[in-house]
Scaffold this motif. Structure first.
Motif, PDB file in Angstrom:
ATOM      1  N   TYR A   1     -12.016 -15.854 -27.271  1.00 28.97           N
ATOM      2  CA  TYR A   1     -11.295 -14.741 -26.643  1.00 28.97           C
ATOM      3  C   TYR A   1     -12.241 -13.837 -25.867  1.00 28.97           C
ATOM      4  N   LEU A   2     -11.655 -13.110 -24.950  1.00 25.21           N
ATOM      5  CA  LEU A   2     -12.322 -12.037 -24.221  1.00 25.21           C
ATOM      6  C   LEU A   2     -11.747 -10.732 -24.731  1.00 25.21           C
ATOM      7  N   ARG A   3     -12.593  -9.864 -25.228  1.00 22.77           N
ATOM      8  CA  ARG A   3     -12.152  -8.564 -25.754  1.00 22.77           C
ATOM      9  C   ARG A   3     -12.318  -7.516 -24.653  1.00 22.77           C
ATOM     10  N   LEU A   4     -11.215  -6.860 -24.289  1.00 21.45           N
ATOM     11  CA  LEU A   4     -11.215  -5.902 -23.185  1.00 21.45           C
ATOM     12  C   LEU A   4     -10.830  -4.508 -23.674  1.00 21.45           C
TER      13      LEU A   4
ATOM     14  N   LEU B   1     -21.087  -7.944 -22.675  1.00 23.06           N
ATOM     15  CA  LEU B   1     -20.909  -7.798 -21.231  1.00 23.06           C
ATOM     16  C   LEU B   1     -21.163  -6.346 -20.843  1.00 23.06           C
ATOM     17  N   LEU B   2     -21.568  -6.132 -19.594  1.00 28.99           N
ATOM     18  CA  LEU B   2     -21.864  -4.772 -19.156  1.00 28.99           C
ATOM     19  C   LEU B   2     -20.602  -3.914 -19.217  1.00 28.99           C
ATOM     20  N   PRO B   3     -20.746  -2.643 -19.556  1.00 24.45           N
ATOM     21  CA  PRO B   3     -19.592  -1.746 -19.614  1.00 24.45           C
ATOM     22  C   PRO B   3     -18.826  -1.735 -18.298  1.00 24.45           C
ATOM     23  N   VAL B   4     -17.548  -1.428 -18.393  1.00 23.86           N
ATOM     24  CA  VAL B   4     -16.699  -1.418 -17.203  1.00 23.86           C
ATOM     25  C   VAL B   4     -15.876  -0.135 -17.138  1.00 23.86           C
TER      26      VAL B   4
ATOM     27  N   TYR C   1     -16.440  -1.199 -23.307  1.00 22.15           N
ATOM     28  CA  TYR C   1     -17.330  -2.339 -23.511  1.00 22.15           C
ATOM     29  C   TYR C   1     -16.551  -3.630 -23.714  1.00 22.15           C
ATOM     30  N   PRO C   2     -16.550  -4.530 -22.733  1.00 21.76           N
ATOM     31  CA  PRO C   2     -15.974  -5.857 -22.962  1.00 21.76           C
ATOM     32  C   PRO C   2     -16.982  -6.774 -23.669  1.00 21.76           C
ATOM     33  N   LYS C   3     -16.476  -7.817 -24.293  1.00 23.23           N
ATOM     34  CA  LYS C   3     -17.361  -8.848 -24.846  1.00 23.23           C
ATOM     35  C   LYS C   3     -16.603 -10.161 -24.877  1.00 23.23           C
TER      36      LYS C   3
END
Length: 580
Positions: A572-575, A520-523, A418-420
């Motif tokens: 930030y973008l959490r990946l 954000l949608l799961p990747v 799960y990104p956010k």
């Protein structure tokens, strides 16, 4: 129940047209379809004798009568039954609309018998393997009585009554399951939450699990294009139908109406085989949410790499589902319990997808959430906080009207989970912001990589997906949020997946900088050395409508959007980075 908040429209009778199939007429009675029977030339013949009990009356607890078709193998041995619960006509399998959908995505209509409901199990396959199929016309649809509703507890109660009626029939073993995609998946969450005693297993294959957050007000924005299509073209009947679009306009915040359209996940305890994808902008968030929150001790997740219809009717996947149902509905000792609890895909977007990767959970245990900080000066994503506070901004309606940030990976990097986005934002000349966020994969030369999810990749699908029809072409993981609805629900939110309460409006004051979390949608995505990830932030929908030919949402934006980076406002973008 929230009956006082429901809004209804008159329905229209089901008449001959593009959604009218050969079995759509009201014709109560029983007949046997012999092996080799073919309902129409495009469709496959049935391999065994099938008894068709048509338009059987079933009375629900409030006295409303619905009508169902039952298709079961001929003979005297009792069999379990699979229910396909949706408002789509039980005779719609041979309609031009369903045939057209198959043609659009590149499926041969000959893979089915035409006896199946849209997005539902095919009696030709299941009856040959000792199962019955029940195709109901639900409350308010076709000849069934009552007013139709859209995805709420009422459907769970109605299907509970049907399941218990089916379990009591002399031809039934007393074990009932549910299966199907989209609407047929959603109805399973609600039914399982009511805990009908004879429901033995469910198989939700991609579907929303929160009407407010997934369908009509994703991110708090009234984007109702598909809801309008669903309302106008799926509830043909003699009574009234729920006007979900009018409800979204009248109740833009979370109310009892919308709460009734969220299943009680804690009460879903039945064995479940859940199927999801990363690419369905309507279904992805809801399917993963339900998987996470359902209380079933025996639950399995498979994340595929295509679109739901090709995946649902794939021969190997149907056989896989039969092993699940054989185990729970026929008590077969077939080793299903040793199936990995999670099987996920990793998309390559250049033809090298990995599928069926086994794990014990999702995200897998070897995933480490990692923050990539936005740097407004270099427009890079970095794993350290930029010392300098440098904002990035765009004017609404300008060209360009986006800001983006890029990281290039120097070694193979796999994202699974799960990104956010955690952003510090400010509005100039406005007191609110509709924000859209997209995570893209770029090749080493900066070209965006995409992938079709259907067998048909021809000119028509190219045209349809150029701007929109996101369920047919995957372009990345997206999210959206109306900033005035940024308040987080502390009970529902996790470190990986923020959830907003949507119960209050907090407008922006001039000069106010606020932090927002955008789910954000799961990747499941692999980056080879040299390939890049691009984060895009904009005030407009970067993907277009989710379905072909829908009216596109116009954001309520004006002025200038500022994204703060570095220093005290380190966006930030959490990946979810796989480290194993």
């Amino acid at each position: 129940m929230s009956d006082d908040q429901r809004i209804y429209l008159p329905s229209q009778p089901l008449r001959p047209g593009d959604r009218y199939g050969i079995l759509s007429d009201f014709e109560p009675g029983t007949r046997t379809l012999p092996a080799g029977f073919q309902i129409a030339p495009p469709f496959r013949p049935i391999p065994v004798d099938i008894v068709l009990e048509k338009d059987v009356a079933v009375t629900l607890r409030d006295g409303v009568t619905i009508y169902v078709d039952v298709l079961r193998p001929a003979g005297t041995d009792p069999v379990p039954v699979i229910v396909a619960w949706s408002p789509y006509g039980k005779g719609q399998g041979t309609s031009t609309s369903v045939m057209g959908v198959f043609g659009l995505v590149g499926l041969d209509n000959g893979i089915l018998s035409g006896l199946a409901k849209f997005e539902a199990p095919d009696p030709a396959y299941w009856c040959a393997r000792g199962y019955a199929i029940c195709n109901p016309d639900v409350r308010g649809v076709a000849s069934s009585e009552g007013d139709s509703v859209l995805w709420d507890r009422q459907e769970g109660l109605d299907c509970y009554d049907l399941i218990e009626w089916l379990a009591g029939q002399e031809w039934c073993t007393g074990k009932v399951a549910m299966s199907g995609t989209s609407y047929l998946a959603v109805s399973q969450w609600f039914t399982a939450a009511e805990q009908p005693p004879h429901l033995a297993a469910i198989n939700p294959w991609e579907g929303v699990s929160d009407v407010y957050r997934d369908l009509v007000l994703r991110g708090g924005m009234p984007d109702t294009g598909f809801a309008r299509q669903l309302r106008d073209f799926s509830f043909w009947g003699l009574g009234r139908k729920e006007d979900i679009v009018a409800e979204a306009e009248r109740y833009p915040l979370m109310t009892d109406l919308w709460q009734d359209k969220i299943p009680d996940f804690d009460r879903i305890t039945v064995p479940a085989y859940v199927v999801a994808s990363y690419s369905n902008t309507l279904h992805t968030a809801g399917t993963f949410r339900a998987w996470r929150r359902m209380a079933s001790a025996e639950k399995w997740l498979r994340v595929h790499n295509t679109q739901e219809w090709p995946d649902y009717y794939d021969e190997a996947n149907v056989e896989d589902l039969r092993r699940f149902f054989d185990h729970y509905l026929k008590d077969e000792d077939n080793g299903w319990e040793h199936t990995p609890r999670v099987r996920y895909s990793v998309l390559d977007l250049r033809g090298g997808d990995r599928v069926g990767v086994a794990a014990g959970e999702f995200p897998p245990a070897d995933v480490t959430p990692t923050n990539y900080y936005l740097d407004g000066r270099s427009r890079a994503l970095t794993t350290t906080v930029p010392a300098d506070a440098v904002p990035a901004a765009y004017d609404v309606g300008a060209n360009p009207d986006v800001v983006s940030f890029v990281v290039r990976f120097d070694r193979e990097t796999v994202l699974v989970g799960y990104p956010k986005a955690h952003l510090w934002v400010e509005a100039h000349g406005a007191d609110d912001m509709d924000l859209f966020v997209l995570v893209q994969k770029l090749d080493a030369h900066g070209t965006p990589l995409q992938a079709f999810t259907t067998p048909n990749q021809g000119p028509m699908v190219q045209d349809l997906t150029e701007r929109g029809a996101t369920i047919l072409r995957y372009k990345g993981s997206d999210g959206r949020l109306r900033v005035s609805l940024r308040h987080l629900d502390e009970q529902l939110s996790t470190a990986d997946v923020p959830a907003h309460s949507f119960d209050r409006v907090e407008k922006l004051a001039p000069g106010e900088i606020v932090d927002v979390e955008v789910d954000l949608l799961p990747v499941g995505l692999v980056f080879h050395p040299g390939e890049q990830l691009r984060l895009v932030v904009s005030g407009r929908n970067l993907l277009g409508p989710m379905m072909p030919r829908l009216v596109e949402y116009t954001p309520a934006n004006s002025g200038r959007h500022v994204i703060h980076t570095g220093g005290e406002h380190a966006s930030y973008l959490r990946l979810p980075v796989q480290t194993g």
